[in-house]
Design an enzyme around this catalytic site. Structure first.
Site, short mmCIF file in Angstrom:
data_model
loop_
_atom_site.label_atom_id
_atom_site.label_comp_id
_atom_site.label_asym_id
_atom_site.label_seq_id
_atom_site.Cartn_x
_atom_site.Cartn_y
_atom_site.Cartn_z
N HIS A 267 54.12 -47.53 -16.73
CA HIS A 267 53.47 -46.73 -15.56
C HIS A 267 52.93 -45.47 -16.11
CE1 HIS A 267 53.84 -45.58 -11.07
NE2 HIS A 267 53.39 -44.61 -11.64
N GLU A 268 53.67 -44.70 -16.94
CA GLU A 268 53.27 -43.24 -17.12
C GLU A 268 52.18 -43.39 -17.94
OE1 GLU A 268 54.48 -41.26 -15.05
OE2 GLU A 268 56.20 -42.23 -14.19
N HIS B 70 49.17 -43.62 -16.51
CA HIS B 70 48.58 -41.89 -15.96
C HIS B 70 48.04 -41.48 -17.16
CE1 HIS B 70 50.19 -42.47 -12.10
NE2 HIS B 70 51.47 -42.29 -12.42
#
Length: 241
Positions: free
Chosen positions: A141-142, A145
């Site tokens: 997820h990060e 980003h």
């Protein structure tokens, strides 16, 4: 600054710079505290501050072992996880460098499991992970980003940009795949399960952003960018899992 820097998902980057919590005398954890919590749950008269304090301080007692487990899983995932290795390579192609020194395991007091800052790297909330699979989803997820920030000019105060970040990260990280929803979150809807999960998680993440008034406002911003952001699977050719 008057307010702490925040990651795209609302997690405070201050946690990266926090030292381990002070050690607490284990005698504090006595049967009376445990019994009070259990009794409150059984009678319906829960003492929420007591519970929060108890589990926060229990985390503090176990902080060394919790962070060590996070570090061990982090190194394993960087070496062996297909999705983490792929995203790390894609970030590298854009000039980024994510490694064991800027992917940091810390104890967190918020409800997020991680955060990202272009200036500091990735924050992993060691005390929020259920298992290595949960940590893998958070790292992915990060990393999505990170890729988005390197690929495009993301404006921190642009709510549409932030909503798009959250839609893409929840779609591509694997955290909304059916098995994860079914077995860990009791979400049993089969029809359009992925879309429902991504909408829910993106909306909840947007609630932590400055400028969002309430859940209705957060949902409205997510809907405004939904079509283009949900369909954009870059750097994958399609939704990985």
């Amino acid at each position: 600054m008057s307010t702490p820097e925040q990651a795209p998902d609302g997690a405070s980057i201050e946690a990266i710079h926090q030292p381990p919590p002070e050690k607490i005398d284990p005698i504090y954890y006595n049967w009376s505290s445990t019994f009070s919590i259990l009794l409150g749950r059984m009678t319906g008269n829960r003492d929420v501050p007591l519970e929060r304090s108890y589990f926060t301080e229990m985390d503090a007692l176990k902080s060394d072992s919790i962070c060590k487990k996070c570090e061990t899983n982090k190194e394993y995932l960087l070496q062996y996880s297909p999705i983490v290795r792929f995203l790390n390579d894609e970030v590298s192609k854009l000039g980024g460098d994510l490694n064991k020194d800027n992917i940091l395991c810390r104890m967190c007091t918020n409800e997020q499991s991680g955060g990202f800052s272009l200036n500091h790297g990735i924050l992993l909330c060691a005390n929020k992970f259920r298992n290595r699979g949960h940590q893998e989803d958070t790292m992915a997820h990060e990393m999505v980003h990170a890729w988005d920030h390197l690929k495009w000019k993301v404006e921190d105060d642009n709510l549409r940009h932030q909503a798009c970040l959250e839609i893409r990260a929840s779609t591509l990280s694997g955290e909304c795949r059916f098995s994860r929803e079914f077995f860990t979150r009791n979400q049993w809807t089969i029809t359009e399960q992925l879309q429902a999960c991504v909408r829910r998680r993106a909306t909840l993440s947007m609630l932590a952003r400055p400028g969002i008034k309430d859940q209705e406002h957060a949902g409205k911003v997510v809907n405004e960018v939904w079509d283009s952001c949900f369909k954009d699977t870059r750097p994958f050719d399609e939704i990985y899992r």
